[in-house]
Design a protein around this motif. Structure first.
Motif, PDB file in Angstrom:
ATOM      1  N   GLY A  18     -12.402   9.469   2.229  1.00 49.47           N
ATOM      2  CA  GLY A  18     -10.893   9.502   2.444  1.00 49.47           C
ATOM      3  C   GLY A  18      -9.994   8.159   1.801  1.00 49.47           C
ATOM      4  N   GLN A  19     -10.665   7.723   0.764  1.00 49.17           N
ATOM      5  CA  GLN A  19      -9.704   6.375   0.047  1.00 49.17           C
ATOM      6  C   GLN A  19      -9.949   6.479  -1.303  1.00 49.17           C
ATOM      7  N   ASN A  20      -8.861   5.697  -1.868  1.00 47.36           N
ATOM      8  CA  ASN A  20      -8.966   5.634  -3.435  1.00 47.36           C
ATOM      9  C   ASN A  20      -9.561   4.372  -3.292  1.00 47.36           C
ATOM     10  N   THR A  32      -9.733   4.397 -11.368  1.00 44.01           N
ATOM     11  CA  THR A  32      -9.684   4.643  -9.889  1.00 44.01           C
ATOM     12  C   THR A  32     -10.061   5.908  -9.699  1.00 44.01           C
ATOM     13  N   CYS A  33     -10.723   6.184  -8.446  1.00 43.07           N
ATOM     14  CA  CYS A  33     -11.387   7.464  -8.053  1.00 43.07           C
ATOM     15  C   CYS A  33     -11.056   7.766  -6.416  1.00 43.07           C
ATOM     16  N   TYR A  34     -10.853   8.934  -5.924  1.00 38.49           N
ATOM     17  CA  TYR A  34     -10.873   9.109  -4.655  1.00 38.49           C
ATOM     18  C   TYR A  34     -12.056   9.674  -4.254  1.00 38.49           C
ATOM     19  N   LEU A  36     -14.415  11.454  -1.167  1.00 35.67           N
ATOM     20  CA  LEU A  36     -13.889  12.295  -0.099  1.00 35.67           C
ATOM     21  C   LEU A  36     -15.062  13.358   0.121  1.00 35.67           C
ATOM     22  N   TRP A  40     -16.980  12.308  -5.607  1.00 36.26           N
ATOM     23  CA  TRP A  40     -16.020  11.437  -6.455  1.00 36.26           C
ATOM     24  C   TRP A  40     -14.913  12.245  -7.148  1.00 36.26           C
ATOM     25  N   HIS A  41     -13.801  12.214  -6.673  1.00 34.86           N
ATOM     26  CA  HIS A  41     -12.734  13.089  -7.455  1.00 34.86           C
ATOM     27  C   HIS A  41     -11.910  12.173  -8.345  1.00 34.86           C
ATOM     28  N   TRP A  51     -18.654   0.488  -7.261  1.00 38.93           N
ATOM     29  CA  TRP A  51     -17.344   0.577  -6.580  1.00 38.93           C
ATOM     30  C   TRP A  51     -16.891  -0.815  -5.971  1.00 38.93           C
TER      31      TRP A  51
END
Length: 95
Positions: A18-20, A32-34, A36, A40-41, A51
């Motif tokens: 739940g974090q960038n 940058t990636c999210y 969750l 990786w989104h 990271w």
């Protein structure tokens, strides 16, 4: 409070969900990636290899403590010599 970023291998540890985060791919591209639920989104440069974790930078406080030890320990003691060695390394790094 000062902070710095520490490079972490994805294979060793994943970020909390739940974090960038800033990621670096195997070919050195960053973005940058999210992150969750183990996925990786938004990563456009392939699978992340690293990271960047933001951590507190205690270097200044540690330097002050080492300097204090260096000044207060008896001359020639092993602790005083180790403190002097660390201070020399820090001064070299700053140059």
């Amino acid at each position: 409070m000062k902070t710095k970023f520490k490079k972490v291998l994805v294979s060793e540890r994943l970020p909390e969900g739940g974090q960038n985060v800033i990621v670096i791919s195997g070919d050195g591209k960053s973005g940058t990636c999210y992150f969750l639920r183990g996925l990786w989104h938004g990563q456009k440069n392939g699978e992340p290899k690293y990271w960047l974790e933001e951590v507190t930078d205690n270097e200044e406080e540690m330097s002050e403590l080492i300097h204090h030890i260096s000044e207060t320990m008896p001359s020639g003691s092993s602790l005083q010599e180790k403190a002097q060695t660390l201070l020399t390394k820090l001064k070299t790094k700053e140059s």
